[in-house]
Design a protein around this motif. Structure first.
Motif, PDB file in Angstrom:
ATOM      1  N   VAL A  94       1.250  -0.998   0.302  1.00  0.00           N
ATOM      2  CA  VAL A  94       0.069   0.108   0.058  1.00  0.00           C
ATOM      3  C   VAL A  94       0.578   1.502   0.292  1.00  0.00           C
ATOM      4  O   VAL A  94       0.299   2.372   0.109  1.00  0.00           O
ATOM      5  N   GLY A  96       2.760   1.671  -2.399  1.00  0.00           N
ATOM      6  CA  GLY A  96       3.035   1.024  -3.876  1.00  0.00           C
ATOM      7  C   GLY A  96       4.366   1.059  -3.862  1.00  0.00           C
ATOM      8  O   GLY A  96       5.114   0.758  -5.148  1.00  0.00           O
ATOM      9  N   LEU A 167       3.698   6.251  -2.540  1.00  0.00           N
ATOM     10  CA  LEU A 167       1.900   6.117  -2.447  1.00  0.00           C
ATOM     11  C   LEU A 167       1.825   6.476  -0.776  1.00  0.00           C
ATOM     12  O   LEU A 167       1.998   5.514   0.162  1.00  0.00           O
ATOM     13  N   SER A 172      -3.359  12.068  -3.020  1.00  0.00           N
ATOM     14  CA  SER A 172      -5.531  11.570  -2.092  1.00  0.00           C
ATOM     15  C   SER A 172      -5.882  13.074  -2.590  1.00  0.00           C
ATOM     16  O   SER A 172      -5.641  13.885  -2.572  1.00  0.00           O
ATOM     17  N   LEU A 228      -2.922  -6.523  -7.376  1.00  0.00           N
ATOM     18  CA  LEU A 228      -3.066  -4.487  -7.260  1.00  0.00           C
ATOM     19  C   LEU A 228      -1.794  -4.261  -7.418  1.00  0.00           C
ATOM     20  O   LEU A 228      -1.581  -2.544  -8.607  1.00  0.00           O
ATOM     21  N   MET A 232      -1.452   0.166  -9.285  1.00  0.00           N
ATOM     22  CA  MET A 232       0.448   0.871  -9.598  1.00  0.00           C
ATOM     23  C   MET A 232       1.485   1.569  -9.739  1.00  0.00           C
ATOM     24  O   MET A 232       1.626   2.492 -10.539  1.00  0.00           O
ATOM     25  N   ILE A 237      -3.389   4.214  -9.231  1.00  0.00           N
ATOM     26  CA  ILE A 237      -3.922   4.137  -7.632  1.00  0.00           C
ATOM     27  C   ILE A 237      -2.943   5.910  -6.575  1.00  0.00           C
ATOM     28  O   ILE A 237      -2.051   5.875  -7.336  1.00  0.00           O
ATOM     29  N   ALA A 240      -3.349   4.222  -0.965  1.00  0.00           N
ATOM     30  CA  ALA A 240      -4.119   2.406  -1.140  1.00  0.00           C
ATOM     31  C   ALA A 240      -3.868   2.569   0.833  1.00  0.00           C
ATOM     32  O   ALA A 240      -3.108   2.991   1.504  1.00  0.00           O
ATOM     33  N   HIS A 242      -3.877  -0.471   3.835  1.00  0.00           N
ATOM     34  CA  HIS A 242      -4.600  -2.152   4.598  1.00  0.00           C
ATOM     35  C   HIS A 242      -5.132  -2.259   6.053  1.00  0.00           C
ATOM     36  O   HIS A 242      -4.996  -2.021   6.677  1.00  0.00           O
ATOM     37  N   MET A 255      -4.295   6.737   4.505  1.00  0.00           N
ATOM     38  CA  MET A 255      -3.813   7.299   2.767  1.00  0.00           C
ATOM     39  C   MET A 255      -4.048   8.364   2.755  1.00  0.00           C
ATOM     40  O   MET A 255      -3.980   8.850   1.489  1.00  0.00           O
ATOM     41  N   VAL A 301      -8.546   1.104  -1.526  1.00  0.00           N
ATOM     42  CA  VAL A 301      -7.915   2.323  -2.906  1.00  0.00           C
ATOM     43  C   VAL A 301      -8.631   3.522  -2.689  1.00  0.00           C
ATOM     44  O   VAL A 301      -9.794   3.441  -3.253  1.00  0.00           O
ATOM     45  N   VAL A 303      -8.733   5.444  -6.360  1.00  0.00           N
ATOM     46  CA  VAL A 303      -8.630   5.902  -7.426  1.00  0.00           C
ATOM     47  C   VAL A 303      -9.497   7.141  -8.246  1.00  0.00           C
ATOM     48  O   VAL A 303     -10.907   7.578  -7.291  1.00  0.00           O
TER      49      VAL A 303
END
Length: 350
Positions: A94, A96, A167, A172, A228, A232, A237, A240, A242, A255, A301, A303
């Motif tokens: 997550v 990346g 990431l 975001s 995933l 990425m 993406i 992300a 977890h 995130m 995630v 997007v």
């Protein structure tokens, strides 16, 4: 001191050697092109892959936790290793990064080579699912520290990502669609409470639990890397998360940047029945459930809106169940990082 004397003290060198021999094939089955030297050396060597302009190493470490006690009670050791791999591989993913290699630590009361082989085979299977090499580890026989038939697992892993592709929440953006990837039930979090509610309070042993419930509790954590990572690497993406210990409440905000709030819509994904059972058994509030469990979503995630359909299709083609569970909105100074709209429908089934 003779080997016999050492064995009488609680450390059986011969059993350890037998275990290493039995796990050798499992470990070597995970090796990738980067492995230069692995099992048997004092340390392991891994060559960084080519193709990265400004490579950054990403590391993570974790354990399985008290879910191990259920695997031990069931005498089922073949899948618990996947839980270990998933906890570190998904955490690296997550950010990346591509997981590269992993080392494990097994501390056990007494080395039984067949049991150890099953545990490590499970770790190796998880490593293959994550596309990373299991290049080393440690097996410690500690009879004075662990009760009979008990053991603990920990893992450490390393991945790589180009510095510009990390990431970290900075990408975001307002309007981003939040896609939730289905979990495989409880995964590996909240098991101290699970055991309290389903076993300790009713006074039940593992053998007294319904076989279907036993199966549900030991489902291994999903590993999302192969589904995933290509997205990425294709820059589809934005962020992300977890969903592990702390549930959505603690993990999803990690995130995000300070400019956006995640708005989650209840009823957009099915909540597996095990969570309703736990909520009823403990009379837990929705907030407690959100803070403790994944509630059926193992990874989220963010997007861009024009990428949501193609990302969903790609993930589904890779075998994932995907749900549009919300979106990102502009954040005011007084806003929380995460809000929920509507009411949860605990009657839904996966």
């Amino acid at each position: 001191m003779s080997e016999d004397a050492y064995a009488k003290s609680g450390v059986d060198i011969k059993a350890g050697e037998d275990a290493v021999a039995k796990i050798s094939d499992s470990v070597k089955s995970t090796y990738t092109d980067g492995v230069l030297d692995g099992i048997g050396s004092f340390a392991s060597f891994f060559q960084l892959p080519a193709g990265y302009k400004n490579p950054v190493l990403v590391s993570g470490t974790d354990g399985v936790g008290s879910k191990l006690l259920l695997a031990q009670a069931a005498d089922q050791h073949g899948s618990i290793g996947q839980d270990l791999v998933a906890m570190v591989a998904n955490d690296i993913l997550v950010q990346g990064a591509k997981p590269l290699f992993m080392l494990d630590y097994l501390a056990i009361d007494h080395v039984e080579s067949d049991k150890v082989a099953k545990i490590v085979a499970g770790i190796a299977d998880g490593a293959r699912q994550a596309g990373m090499a299991l290049i080393g580890g440690e097996m410690a026989e500690l009879a004075d520290m662990y009760p009979k038939n008990e053991y603990d697992l920990a893992g450490f892993a390393v991945g790589v990502v180009d510095k510009t592709a990390i990431l970290d929440g900075s990408q975001s953006a307002e309007g981003d669609v939040l896609l939730g990837l289905a979990s495989n039930g409880l995964h590996s979090n909240g098991f101290s409470l699970v055991r309290q509610l389903l076993m300790k309070n009713p006074g039940l042993s593992w053998a007294q639990l319904d076989p279907n419930l036993q199966t549900e509790l030991l489902k291994p954590t999903r590993i999302y890397v192969k589904a995933l990572l290509p997205l990425m690497q294709a820059d589809r993406i934005h962020a992300a998360a977890h969903i592990t210990g702390g549930g959505m409440l603690e993990n999803l905000p990690r995130m995000l940047n300070d400019n956006v709030t995640a708005e989650i819509h209840w009823g957009t994904w099915p909540i597996p029945a095990i969570f309703k059972r736990l909520q009823t058994a403990g009379q837990l509030s929705d907030t407690e459930m959100l803070r403790t469990f994944n509630l059926g979503i193992g990874l989220v995630v963010a997007v861009a809106p024009d990428q949501a359909a193609v990302v969903s299709e790609s993930l589904q083609a890779a075998g994932e169940q995907v749900y549009p569970i919300g979106h990102l909105i502009k954040r005011a100074a007084s806003d929380q990082a995460l809000t929920f709209v509507g009411q949860p429908d605990w009657s839904q089934e996966p």
